[in-house]
Design a protein around this motif. Structure first.
Motif, PDB file in Angstrom:
ATOM      1  N   THR A 133      15.998  21.614  45.735  1.00 44.67           N
ATOM      2  CA  THR A 133      14.648  21.279  46.176  1.00 44.67           C
ATOM      3  C   THR A 133      14.318  19.847  45.745  1.00 44.67           C
ATOM      4  N   ILE A 134      13.706  19.096  46.634  1.00 51.11           N
ATOM      5  CA  ILE A 134      13.377  17.689  46.381  1.00 51.11           C
ATOM      6  C   ILE A 134      11.885  17.568  46.125  1.00 51.11           C
ATOM      7  N   VAL A 135      11.508  16.876  45.056  1.00 53.59           N
ATOM      8  CA  VAL A 135      10.101  16.699  44.698  1.00 53.59           C
ATOM      9  C   VAL A 135       9.786  15.207  44.650  1.00 53.59           C
ATOM     10  N   LEU A 136       8.726  14.804  45.354  1.00 48.65           N
ATOM     11  CA  LEU A 136       8.363  13.388  45.429  1.00 48.65           C
ATOM     12  C   LEU A 136       6.851  13.212  45.281  1.00 48.65           C
ATOM     13  N   TYR A 137       6.465  12.005  44.901  1.00 49.80           N
ATOM     14  CA  TYR A 137       5.058  11.613  44.906  1.00 49.80           C
ATOM     15  C   TYR A 137       4.831  10.676  46.090  1.00 49.80           C
ATOM     16  N   GLU A 138       3.628  10.729  46.665  1.00 53.11           N
ATOM     17  CA  GLU A 138       3.299   9.794  47.741  1.00 53.11           C
ATOM     18  C   GLU A 138       1.801   9.504  47.722  1.00 53.11           C
ATOM     19  N   SER A 139       1.447   8.317  48.155  1.00 53.10           N
ATOM     20  CA  SER A 139       0.041   7.904  48.195  1.00 53.10           C
ATOM     21  C   SER A 139      -0.576   8.317  49.531  1.00 53.10           C
ATOM     22  N   PRO A 140      -1.906   8.429  49.594  1.00 52.41           N
ATOM     23  CA  PRO A 140      -2.566   8.887  50.834  1.00 52.41           C
ATOM     24  C   PRO A 140      -2.252   8.028  52.055  1.00 52.41           C
ATOM     25  N   HIS A 141      -2.247   6.712  51.881  1.00 50.90           N
ATOM     26  CA  HIS A 141      -2.076   5.851  53.055  1.00 50.90           C
ATOM     27  C   HIS A 141      -0.640   5.816  53.573  1.00 50.90           C
ATOM     28  N   GLY A 155      -6.663  11.705  47.611  1.00 48.57           N
ATOM     29  CA  GLY A 155      -6.007  12.174  46.395  1.00 48.57           C
ATOM     30  C   GLY A 155      -4.545  11.775  46.353  1.00 48.57           C
ATOM     31  N   GLU A 156      -3.905  12.099  45.250  1.00 47.86           N
ATOM     32  CA  GLU A 156      -2.466  11.863  45.126  1.00 47.86           C
ATOM     33  C   GLU A 156      -1.719  13.078  45.663  1.00 47.86           C
ATOM     34  N   PHE A 157      -0.587  12.827  46.311  1.00 46.96           N
ATOM     35  CA  PHE A 157       0.149  13.907  46.971  1.00 46.96           C
ATOM     36  C   PHE A 157       1.490  14.156  46.291  1.00 46.96           C
ATOM     37  N   VAL A 158       1.841  15.443  46.180  1.00 52.69           N
ATOM     38  CA  VAL A 158       3.154  15.848  45.710  1.00 52.69           C
ATOM     39  C   VAL A 158       3.841  16.570  46.863  1.00 52.69           C
ATOM     40  N   ILE A 159       5.000  16.083  47.251  1.00 54.56           N
ATOM     41  CA  ILE A 159       5.748  16.662  48.365  1.00 54.56           C
ATOM     42  C   ILE A 159       6.976  17.385  47.829  1.00 54.56           C
ATOM     43  N   CYS A 160       7.145  18.621  48.237  1.00 56.25           N
ATOM     44  CA  CYS A 160       8.346  19.393  47.896  1.00 56.25           C
ATOM     45  C   CYS A 160       9.068  19.736  49.192  1.00 56.25           C
ATOM     46  N   ILE A 161      10.350  19.442  49.243  1.00 55.95           N
ATOM     47  CA  ILE A 161      11.141  19.655  50.459  1.00 55.95           C
ATOM     48  C   ILE A 161      12.350  20.532  50.133  1.00 55.95           C
ATOM     49  N   ALA A 162      12.588  21.525  50.967  1.00 63.02           N
ATOM     50  CA  ALA A 162      13.729  22.412  50.757  1.00 63.02           C
ATOM     51  C   ALA A 162      15.031  21.627  50.797  1.00 63.02           C
ATOM     52  N   LEU A 184       5.600  22.209  42.480  1.00 61.80           N
ATOM     53  CA  LEU A 184       6.894  22.844  42.735  1.00 61.80           C
ATOM     54  C   LEU A 184       6.786  24.362  42.679  1.00 61.80           C
ATOM     55  N   VAL A 185       6.120  24.866  41.656  1.00 65.23           N
ATOM     56  CA  VAL A 185       5.992  26.319  41.499  1.00 65.23           C
ATOM     57  C   VAL A 185       5.175  26.907  42.647  1.00 65.23           C
ATOM     58  N   ASN A 186       4.121  26.195  43.070  1.00 65.85           N
ATOM     59  CA  ASN A 186       3.276  26.668  44.175  1.00 65.85           C
ATOM     60  C   ASN A 186       3.958  26.597  45.534  1.00 65.85           C
ATOM     61  N   GLY A 195       2.469  19.147  28.160  1.00 65.70           N
ATOM     62  CA  GLY A 195       1.147  19.118  28.787  1.00 65.70           C
ATOM     63  C   GLY A 195       1.222  18.875  30.273  1.00 65.70           C
ATOM     64  N   ALA A 196       0.115  18.421  30.811  1.00 68.33           N
ATOM     65  CA  ALA A 196      -0.046  18.307  32.262  1.00 68.33           C
ATOM     66  C   ALA A 196       0.899  17.294  32.889  1.00 68.33           C
ATOM     67  N   THR A 197       1.415  17.675  34.049  1.00 68.60           N
ATOM     68  CA  THR A 197       2.135  16.753  34.925  1.00 68.60           C
ATOM     69  C   THR A 197       2.063  17.339  36.331  1.00 68.60           C
ATOM     70  N   ALA A 198       1.895  16.513  37.333  1.00 66.86           N
ATOM     71  CA  ALA A 198       1.559  17.011  38.670  1.00 66.86           C
ATOM     72  C   ALA A 198       2.689  17.759  39.362  1.00 66.86           C
ATOM     73  N   PHE A 199       3.941  17.343  39.146  1.00 64.14           N
ATOM     74  CA  PHE A 199       4.999  17.915  39.982  1.00 64.14           C
ATOM     75  C   PHE A 199       5.346  19.355  39.638  1.00 64.14           C
TER      76      PHE A 199
END
Length: 241
Positions: free
Chosen positions: A159-167, A218-225, A124-126, A116-120
């Protein structure tokens, strides 16, 4: 213990924003569960009501999961079906759940995680970055060990995938620029599956500039090459000159 009479622990993903992403199977499992555990019962109550699941949810979060796991194992040994949900997405992915799963398995109990659903994954695909091999870091340490971790990630070739908060987003982007280079390609997604979903792609400098001039919500998902992708991009650029 007889596994034929033992219950089962179900990890049930819930939507990360859009309620249409709830699966038929997830609804059925929650309706059939003897016990529903939720990261925050105040968040889960509207979700359960929306799908006609008339059951009380019991809190299971990072502050009580150590003590609660033993009691939940007792429920499972009595033959009860226990379902665990987090506030959004798949339990145990940067959310409570790991300790309960490990304890259940150590006691020879069945554990099943529904897809089911998960944010990363959509982030990542996008992103447009390679998704055939990647490393998921979740939330980086806030203080202790953070810089050491960033230096290691700077050498990561996937590829590196991380979560981060708005602040903390802008500060995090600054740190990535310092250790990985301002021109490293990246992608930042926020409000995934919601009305104001947004994905910003470009260099770390370009992305930071964008979010300096926009509301951070909102919650942020960061993808880095990864480093290997950067080398490939630079080689392609040099050959075109």
């Amino acid at each position: 213990m007889d596994n034929l009479t033992a219950g089962k622990l179900f990890l049930v993903p819930t939507p990360i924003g859009n309620l249409e992403d709830m699966t038929f199977r997830a609804i059925r499992v929650l309706k059939e569960a003897d016990v529903i555990l939720a990261e925050d019962t105040r968040t889960s109550a509207p979700l359960l009501k929306h799908f006609g699941i008339d059951k009380k949810a019991y809190a299971h979060h990072q502050h009580n999961e150590h003590q609660a796991s033993a009691e939940i194992v007792r429920f499972l040994k009595e033959g009860k079906k226990v379902a665990l949900i987090s506030d959004a997405g798949t339990p145990a992915i940067s959310d409570p759940g790991f300790l309960l799963v490990r304890t259940a398995l150590q006691n020879g109990l069945d554990v099943e995680c529904l897809p089911g659903a998960t944010a990363f994954v959509p982030a990542l695909v996008n992103s447009g970055l390679p998704a055939d091999a990647f490393v998921f870091e979740g939330f980086l340490p806030v203080k202790k060990g953070r810089h050491t971790r960033l230096k290691k990630l700077a050498e990561e070739e996937r590829t590196i995938v991380l979560y981060e908060s708005p602040h903390r987003l802008l500060k995090a982007l600054e740190e990535f620029m310092e250790v990985m280079g301002a021109d490293r390609q990246a992608s930042v997604s926020r409000e995934l599956t919601k009305l104001y979903e947004e994905t910003v792609r470009g260099t770390l400098t370009e992305i930071k500039s964008h979010f300096e001039n926009n509301i951070l919500k909102g919650e942020f998902v960061i993808c880095i090459a990864g480093k290997a992708e950067e080398k490939k991009a630079k080689k392609h650029y040099d050959s075109d000159r």
